[in-house]
Design a protein around this motif. Sequence first.
Motif, PDB file in Angstrom:
ATOM      1  N   PHE A  58       0.813  -1.208   0.000  1.00 42.57           N
ATOM      2  CA  PHE A  58       0.000   0.000   0.000  1.00 42.57           C
ATOM      3  C   PHE A  58       0.850   1.262   0.000  1.00 42.57           C
ATOM      4  CE2 PHE A  58      -2.741   3.046   2.539  1.00 42.57           C
ATOM      5  CZ  PHE A  58      -3.617   3.327   1.500  1.00 42.57           C
ATOM      6  N   THR A  59       2.075   1.173   0.494  1.00 40.28           N
ATOM      7  CA  THR A  59       2.927   2.356   0.564  1.00 40.28           C
ATOM      8  C   THR A  59       3.678   2.628  -0.741  1.00 40.28           C
ATOM      9  OG1 THR A  59       4.893   1.188   1.387  1.00 40.28           O
ATOM     10  CG2 THR A  59       3.264   1.909   3.024  1.00 40.28           C
ATOM     11  N   ALA A  60       3.602   1.708  -1.698  1.00 39.45           N
ATOM     12  CA  ALA A  60       4.295   1.866  -2.981  1.00 39.45           C
ATOM     13  C   ALA A  60       3.304   2.290  -4.060  1.00 39.45           C
ATOM     14  CB  ALA A  60       4.965   0.557  -3.379  1.00 39.45           C
ATOM     15  N   GLY A  61       3.814   2.952  -5.096  1.00 40.03           N
ATOM     16  CA  GLY A  61       2.971   3.344  -6.214  1.00 40.03           C
ATOM     17  C   GLY A  61       2.708   2.173  -7.146  1.00 40.03           C
ATOM     18  N   ILE A 114      -6.644  -3.676   8.443  1.00 45.07           N
ATOM     19  CA  ILE A 114      -6.639  -2.214   8.438  1.00 45.07           C
ATOM     20  C   ILE A 114      -5.812  -1.681   9.601  1.00 45.07           C
ATOM     21  CG2 ILE A 114      -8.074  -0.148   8.678  1.00 45.07           C
ATOM     22  CD1 ILE A 114     -10.348  -1.786   7.333  1.00 45.07           C
ATOM     23  N   ARG A 115      -6.055  -2.213  10.780  1.00 42.87           N
ATOM     24  CA  ARG A 115      -5.335  -1.724  11.960  1.00 42.87           C
ATOM     25  C   ARG A 115      -3.838  -2.009  11.858  1.00 42.87           C
ATOM     26  NH1 ARG A 115      -8.718  -0.219  16.208  1.00 42.87           N
ATOM     27  NH2 ARG A 115      -6.939  -0.378  17.633  1.00 42.87           N
ATOM     28  N   GLU A 116      -3.489  -3.165  11.334  1.00 40.95           N
ATOM     29  CA  GLU A 116      -2.070  -3.516  11.209  1.00 40.95           C
ATOM     30  C   GLU A 116      -1.375  -2.638  10.172  1.00 40.95           C
ATOM     31  OE1 GLU A 116      -1.886  -7.688  10.457  1.00 40.95           O
ATOM     32  OE2 GLU A 116      -2.515  -8.239  12.483  1.00 40.95           O
ATOM     33  N   HIS A 121       2.726   1.887   9.822  1.00 38.47           N
ATOM     34  CA  HIS A 121       3.163   3.145   9.209  1.00 38.47           C
ATOM     35  C   HIS A 121       2.624   4.340  10.010  1.00 38.47           C
ATOM     36  CE1 HIS A 121       4.533   0.730   5.836  1.00 38.47           C
ATOM     37  NE2 HIS A 121       3.364   0.132   5.858  1.00 38.47           N
ATOM     38  N   PRO A 122       2.993   4.422  11.269  1.00 35.77           N
ATOM     39  CA  PRO A 122       2.425   5.476  12.126  1.00 35.77           C
ATOM     40  C   PRO A 122       2.831   6.883  11.722  1.00 35.77           C
ATOM     41  CG  PRO A 122       4.252   4.381  13.237  1.00 35.77           C
ATOM     42  CD  PRO A 122       3.965   3.586  11.996  1.00 35.77           C
ATOM     43  N   ASP A 123       3.876   7.005  10.908  1.00 37.95           N
ATOM     44  CA  ASP A 123       4.301   8.323  10.439  1.00 37.95           C
ATOM     45  C   ASP A 123       3.506   8.787   9.222  1.00 37.95           C
ATOM     46  OD1 ASP A 123       5.443   6.197   8.998  1.00 37.95           O
ATOM     47  OD2 ASP A 123       7.044   7.488   8.235  1.00 37.95           O
ATOM     48  N   ARG A 124       2.708   7.875   8.631  1.00 35.07           N
ATOM     49  CA  ARG A 124       2.008   8.211   7.388  1.00 35.07           C
ATOM     50  C   ARG A 124       0.498   8.046   7.481  1.00 35.07           C
ATOM     51  NH1 ARG A 124       5.267   5.416   2.497  1.00 35.07           N
ATOM     52  NH2 ARG A 124       4.105   7.003   1.328  1.00 35.07           N
ATOM     53  N   MET A 125       0.009   7.314   8.464  1.00 31.73           N
ATOM     54  CA  MET A 125      -1.413   7.017   8.570  1.00 31.73           C
ATOM     55  C   MET A 125      -1.823   7.054  10.033  1.00 31.73           C
ATOM     56  SD  MET A 125      -1.304   3.586   6.191  1.00 31.73           S
ATOM     57  CE  MET A 125      -3.079   3.411   6.068  1.00 31.73           C
ATOM     58  N   LYS A 142      -0.883  13.283   7.766  1.00 27.80           N
ATOM     59  CA  LYS A 142      -1.093  11.840   7.703  1.00 27.80           C
ATOM     60  C   LYS A 142      -2.420  11.513   7.016  1.00 27.80           C
ATOM     61  CE  LYS A 142       1.257  10.839  12.120  1.00 27.80           C
ATOM     62  NZ  LYS A 142       1.089  10.147  13.424  1.00 27.80           N
ATOM     63  N   VAL A 143      -2.524  10.284   6.518  1.00 30.45           N
ATOM     64  CA  VAL A 143      -3.764   9.795   5.927  1.00 30.45           C
ATOM     65  C   VAL A 143      -4.761   9.482   7.040  1.00 30.45           C
ATOM     66  CG1 VAL A 143      -4.807   7.852   4.678  1.00 30.45           C
ATOM     67  CG2 VAL A 143      -2.709   8.922   3.821  1.00 30.45           C
ATOM     68  N   ILE A 144      -5.996   9.933   6.841  1.00 30.26           N
ATOM     69  CA  ILE A 144      -7.070   9.778   7.825  1.00 30.26           C
ATOM     70  C   ILE A 144      -7.784   8.458   7.550  1.00 30.26           C
ATOM     71  CG2 ILE A 144      -9.206  10.791   8.708  1.00 30.26           C
ATOM     72  CD1 ILE A 144      -8.109  13.457   7.272  1.00 30.26           C
ATOM     73  N   VAL A 145      -7.753   7.555   8.513  1.00 27.72           N
ATOM     74  CA  VAL A 145      -8.316   6.219   8.310  1.00 27.72           C
ATOM     75  C   VAL A 145      -9.515   5.988   9.216  1.00 27.72           C
ATOM     76  CG1 VAL A 145      -7.857   3.735   8.289  1.00 27.72           C
ATOM     77  CG2 VAL A 145      -6.051   5.345   7.638  1.00 27.72           C
ATOM     78  N   TYR A 146     -10.699   6.267   8.691  1.00 28.21           N
ATOM     79  CA  TYR A 146     -11.935   5.813   9.325  1.00 28.21           C
ATOM     80  C   TYR A 146     -12.220   4.404   8.820  1.00 28.21           C
ATOM     81  CZ  TYR A 146     -13.047  10.641  10.764  1.00 28.21           C
ATOM     82  OH  TYR A 146     -13.035  11.884  11.348  1.00 28.21           O
ATOM     83  N   GLN A 147     -13.103   3.697   9.526  1.00 25.68           N
ATOM     84  CA  GLN A 147     -13.480   2.346   9.116  1.00 25.68           C
ATOM     85  C   GLN A 147     -14.994   2.235   8.979  1.00 25.68           C
ATOM     86  OE1 GLN A 147     -11.199  -0.829  11.444  1.00 25.68           O
ATOM     87  NE2 GLN A 147     -10.676   1.041  12.552  1.00 25.68           N
ATOM     88  N   SER A 148     -15.422   1.404   8.026  1.00 23.82           N
ATOM     89  CA  SER A 148     -16.844   1.158   7.813  1.00 23.82           C
ATOM     90  C   SER A 148     -17.075  -0.330   7.576  1.00 23.82           C
ATOM     91  CB  SER A 148     -17.344   1.951   6.609  1.00 23.82           C
ATOM     92  OG  SER A 148     -16.671   1.551   5.424  1.00 23.82           O
TER      93      SER A 148
END
Length: 413
Positions: A58-61, A114-116, A121-125, A142-148
């Motif tokens: 997920f961290t790579a393009g 999702i949590r893992e 990547h605590p510096d990015r998400m 950082k990226v905002i991660v809500y869950q549904s």
Amino acid sequence: MKSFVALCVTLAASVAMPAAAGPGPVVSPAVMALHQKLITLDTHLDTPANFSRPGWDFTAGHDGHEDFSQVDLPRMAKGGLDGGFFAIYTAQGPRTPEGIRAAREAALVRAMDIREMVAAHPDRMELAFTADDAARIAAKGKVIVYQSIENSYPLSGDIGLMATFYKFGVRMIGPAHFRNNDWADSSTDPAGLEWHGLSPAGKAFVAEANRLGMILDASHSSDDVLDQMLALSATPIILSHSGCKAVYDHPRNVDDARLKALAAKGGVIQINSYGDYIAKAVASPARDAEMKALMAKVGNRRDLPPAEVAALMKERRAILAKYPGSRPDFDMFAKHLLHALKLVGPEHVGIGLDWDGGGGVIGMEDVTDIPKITAVIKAAGYSDKDLANIWSGNVLRVLKAAEIYAKGAAAKS
């Protein structure tokens, strides 16, 4: 998200075509600068389905024309998407103890994925749990991660699991998906209506979501379900990824009267980019048959290593080259968006594109193209404040309302 084979057939044209700048508006430097200033949230990201793919990072393009994917951290940065609601999706299966148990395990694994990912990547998400978290996390870059939860089939027979998923961080929940289940009717079940809305358990489902402070999501559910949710819920309802029936008459879309009722109760429709729901596709039974045979041969693409995915894509392109078809373009997506804005106003419209679940149109192939949405809204005469509401303010208002109600209910108990 669709069933696997159906999804692959639907995505056929999108992976056959190279990325293109158009159709759609040209994004000027001024519009891009405005877009980057906004807090942008997409309310339906199926991207967690990719987190466990062999060799996928997920961290790579990535190039979606090579591996199907549409969202990753580099592309989010390029497109200016700050985050959104990452879906815990489970396909509807047998309504048996064994089926429900398997679905429950799958949903728990997806929640852990999702949590893992965030923990790695605590510096990015960062996980988001309240409406106020969005601005705080965005300010950190950082990226905002809500869950549904998309499809509450895994919760069947145990409404107490809703509280468990709330503790995990789930803040939006929808009862059904492509088929009816123990909670509610789907808008697309071939068998037709079962409950004519919510089941008795589904009515308790609405009350429990209110009690906890979860947003209720009526996307994929039948019109009757939406009507009953609006009548029963103490807080506004969301359609996390839907379209307008006035633009294209499809069961997954919502008619004008219901959109006005949704808005009157403070709710929001988040416009999606799923081709099947935007416009009628050009039929090609021969192409679909060959695609179905290919997908049956390879199995679940998400289980394949990268080299085999690339080989699959090559075979797909060869099939599709024989059957040139058509699919909706950005301008058709914009018709749904602008119709909703005109009908109910910018306080009741948002964006939920169904990335990595089948979303995307010609001219908006992945998350890097979303500045075009800002451009088309701005060109239609809406203000910067309107854009802020459309991109995040509206959904955060609905989440805040759910939080406030839950706190009040807790204080009374």
